[in-house]
Design a protein around this motif. Sequence first.
Motif, short mmCIF file in Angstrom:
data_model
loop_
_atom_site.label_atom_id
_atom_site.label_comp_id
_atom_site.label_asym_id
_atom_site.label_seq_id
_atom_site.Cartn_x
_atom_site.Cartn_y
_atom_site.Cartn_z
N THR A 124 169.82 108.10 134.45
CA THR A 124 168.45 107.73 134.08
C THR A 124 168.48 106.52 133.16
OG1 THR A 124 168.50 109.18 132.16
CG2 THR A 124 167.70 110.14 134.22
N ASP B 41 156.19 106.83 139.15
CA ASP B 41 156.94 107.94 138.55
C ASP B 41 157.74 108.70 139.61
OD1 ASP B 41 156.01 107.34 136.03
OD2 ASP B 41 154.39 108.85 136.06
N SER C 142 161.73 109.01 139.49
CA SER C 142 162.35 110.34 139.46
C SER C 142 163.43 110.48 140.51
CB SER C 142 161.29 111.42 139.68
OG SER C 142 160.36 111.40 138.63
#
Length: 192
Positions: free
Chosen positions: A49, A128, A132
């Motif tokens: 991430t 988003d 993700s």
Amino acid sequence: MNYDLFDYNCIDFRKLLLLKGKSLHLSDQATHLLMIMMTLEELNMTPITPQRIGEYSSLEAQEIDAIMLDLINSHYVDRINGVLDFSPVKRKLLHEKVEEKKEINLVSLFENTFGRALSATEVSFINDFKRSGYDDEMIVDALKEAAKSNVLNFRYVERILQNWAKYGKKTRREENEETSQFSDEVKNYHWW
């Protein structure tokens, strides 16, 4: 591609990336991030991430996020079921042809399905989803599933994606492929 080179780790792609990043038209920051991401993958430090990369880079989280999205959109990195795949950049480093994915305009697809223009908040939902780790095809399949259920909202699409990721279901097409293993005689048998 000679998969033996990959299977036996005969090539150090990070060194190759360092030497050939400029010829692939990668910025210094993108090359730096790719090297960190490949190292994290090799060390099994998943998920990769922007926050995790930020622990090893002096770049701001927003900058890291923007570069990661650019790498994915430019087809240097793929996402497969929420996991980053570095085989496109490895193929490019070996001067092998990389199959280009057909670009999907998710915003227009959502607008067509919802029958209205999306707000800025709704567009951020789509971003988003991509951040993700869901690939475009998986998002499209979740949208189709929501439309089939006649529940057209982003939270429902998000829950579908989360459930598919949790239970290992990749896409709806896999279900159809599994059911196609039966012969036409069994499929068309009049059970009643």
